[in-house]
Design a protein around this motif. Structure first.
Motif, PDB file in Angstrom:
ATOM      1  N   LEU A   9       0.828  -1.198   0.000  1.00 25.41           N
ATOM      2  CA  LEU A   9       0.000   0.000   0.000  1.00 25.41           C
ATOM      3  C   LEU A   9       0.864   1.251   0.000  1.00 25.41           C
ATOM      4  O   LEU A   9       1.902   1.307   0.665  1.00 25.41           O
ATOM      5  N   SER A  10       0.427   2.248  -0.731  1.00 24.90           N
ATOM      6  CA  SER A  10       1.066   3.565  -0.720  1.00 24.90           C
ATOM      7  C   SER A  10       0.082   4.563  -0.135  1.00 24.90           C
ATOM      8  O   SER A  10      -1.058   4.666  -0.598  1.00 24.90           O
ATOM      9  N   GLY A  11       0.499   5.260   0.909  1.00 29.39           N
ATOM     10  CA  GLY A  11      -0.389   6.223   1.547  1.00 29.39           C
ATOM     11  C   GLY A  11      -1.592   5.589   2.214  1.00 29.39           C
ATOM     12  O   GLY A  11      -2.572   6.279   2.508  1.00 29.39           O
ATOM     13  N   GLY A  12      -1.530   4.287   2.434  1.00 24.33           N
ATOM     14  CA  GLY A  12      -2.609   3.581   3.116  1.00 24.33           C
ATOM     15  C   GLY A  12      -3.815   3.271   2.266  1.00 24.33           C
ATOM     16  O   GLY A  12      -4.732   2.583   2.734  1.00 24.33           O
ATOM     17  N   GLU A  13      -3.825   3.745   0.975  1.00 26.63           N
ATOM     18  CA  GLU A  13      -5.047   3.546   0.194  1.00 26.63           C
ATOM     19  C   GLU A  13      -4.816   3.395  -1.314  1.00 26.63           C
ATOM     20  O   GLU A  13      -5.776   3.360  -2.081  1.00 26.63           O
ATOM     21  N   ASN A  14      -3.563   3.272  -1.733  1.00 27.70           N
ATOM     22  CA  ASN A  14      -3.266   3.111  -3.152  1.00 27.70           C
ATOM     23  C   ASN A  14      -2.392   1.873  -3.358  1.00 27.70           C
ATOM     24  O   ASN A  14      -1.455   1.632  -2.592  1.00 27.70           O
ATOM     25  N   PHE A  15      -2.687   1.096  -4.410  1.00 24.71           N
ATOM     26  CA  PHE A  15      -1.898  -0.094  -4.682  1.00 24.71           C
ATOM     27  C   PHE A  15      -2.163  -0.547  -6.114  1.00 24.71           C
ATOM     28  O   PHE A  15      -3.029  -0.012  -6.806  1.00 24.71           O
ATOM     29  N   SER A  16      -1.400  -1.537  -6.548  1.00 31.77           N
ATOM     30  CA  SER A  16      -1.601  -2.100  -7.875  1.00 31.77           C
ATOM     31  C   SER A  16      -1.573  -3.619  -7.809  1.00 31.77           C
ATOM     32  O   SER A  16      -1.012  -4.203  -6.869  1.00 31.77           O
ATOM     33  N   VAL A  17      -2.186  -4.245  -8.801  1.00 26.91           N
ATOM     34  CA  VAL A  17      -2.139  -5.690  -8.969  1.00 26.91           C
ATOM     35  C   VAL A  17      -1.579  -5.960 -10.359  1.00 26.91           C
ATOM     36  O   VAL A  17      -2.062  -5.409 -11.343  1.00 26.91           O
ATOM     37  N   THR A  18      -0.552  -6.797 -10.434  1.00 22.02           N
ATOM     38  CA  THR A  18       0.115  -7.074 -11.700  1.00 22.02           C
ATOM     39  C   THR A  18      -0.107  -8.524 -12.121  1.00 22.02           C
ATOM     40  O   THR A  18       0.085  -9.445 -11.315  1.00 22.02           O
TER      41      THR A  18
END
Length: 254
Positions: free
Chosen positions: A241-250
């Motif tokens: 998580l980035s900033g507690g609320e952003n992410f990616s799935v690859t």
């Protein structure tokens, strides 16, 4: 150490030949998705540390984040519809937010999808009140569209809101459930199921932003980070998580 948790049973509502036939068909807009194609509760294994704390999870059908351990009344996130890269193989990938499904027998969810049929990508949006079958919206969806969504519940009434801000449409669906436990909130990339989990469309990377539960960043709930795998094959990997609320799935493998 690891602990295995509930693996959902996938309903076989039609004969095997009908299931296979439906899985090969493109979803019909505005209609109930064929019985052979549906989004289901999480199935997999939780990886625990020696103190019984969840480190992460490996799932055969989900990748993303799930918050558990409380009562959840809302979940929200935004994402960009990934582009599907297709071969001659029929494959499927859904991107959604929802309540329940991680350790419970219902999921109240809405999202978008890219399926490959006959070598071509097909994009659409839907909602599902599992164990009922998903229903497709008739609205246009294209690769690169920006989606924003909120699923909320008050009492037994769920409001599922999905907006494609690129195409300029919003769908708000209200449904009731007397069996929902409101026990988890998740933001997920999924390999849909027929009588078993279907091959995963190569979607590259799906980026989710503004992921919240109960109005707070999902990171505040110490959520479960879920990677998708089948045996020793990793199918999709979830970022931190980035900033507690952003992410990616690859995507890694179909």
């Amino acid at each position: 150490m690891s602990a295995t948790f509930r693996i959902s049973a996938l309903s076989a509502a039609a004969a095997a030949a009908a299931l296979l036939s439906a899985a090969m068909m493109a979803p019909q807009a505005g209609a109930v998705t064929p019985h052979a194609l549906r989004m289901t509760p999480m199935a997999g294994q939780r990886i625990m540390d020696p103190h019984g704390r969840i480190l992460h999870s490996s799932s055969s059908n989900w990748a993303g984040y799930s918050a558990t351990g409380g009562t959840f009344t809302s979940v929200s996130s935004s994402w960009v519809q990934p582009k599907g890269t297709c071969t001659s193989k029929d494959t499927y990938a859904a991107f959604w937010i929802g309540i329940d499904g991680d350790g419970s027998d219902s999921v109240e969810q809405t999202g978008s999808e890219v399926d490959c049929s006959g070598g071509s990508p097909q994009y659409y949006a839907w909602y599902e009140m599992y164990p009922a079958y998903p229903v497709n919206y008739t609205n246009t969806v294209k690769a690169g569209d920006h989606f924003t969504s909120t699923v909320s519940v008050s009492g037994s009434t769920f409001t599922l809101k999905l907006a494609d801000t690129t195409q300029g449409w919003t769908k708000t669906t209200t449904k009731t459930s007397s069996t929902a436990e409101d026990a988890s909130a998740e933001i997920i990339a999924e390999a849909p199921a027929s009588d078993s989990v279907l091959p995963l469309t190569n979607f590259g990377t799906a980026s989710f932003t503004g992921a919240t539960a109960n109005g707070e960043p999902i990171g505040d709930f110490d959520p479960d980070q879920i990677n998708m795998a089948s045996g020793s094959t990793t199918k999709a990997t979830t970022s931190a998580l980035s900033g507690g609320e952003n992410f990616s799935v690859t995507w890694d493998h179909n």
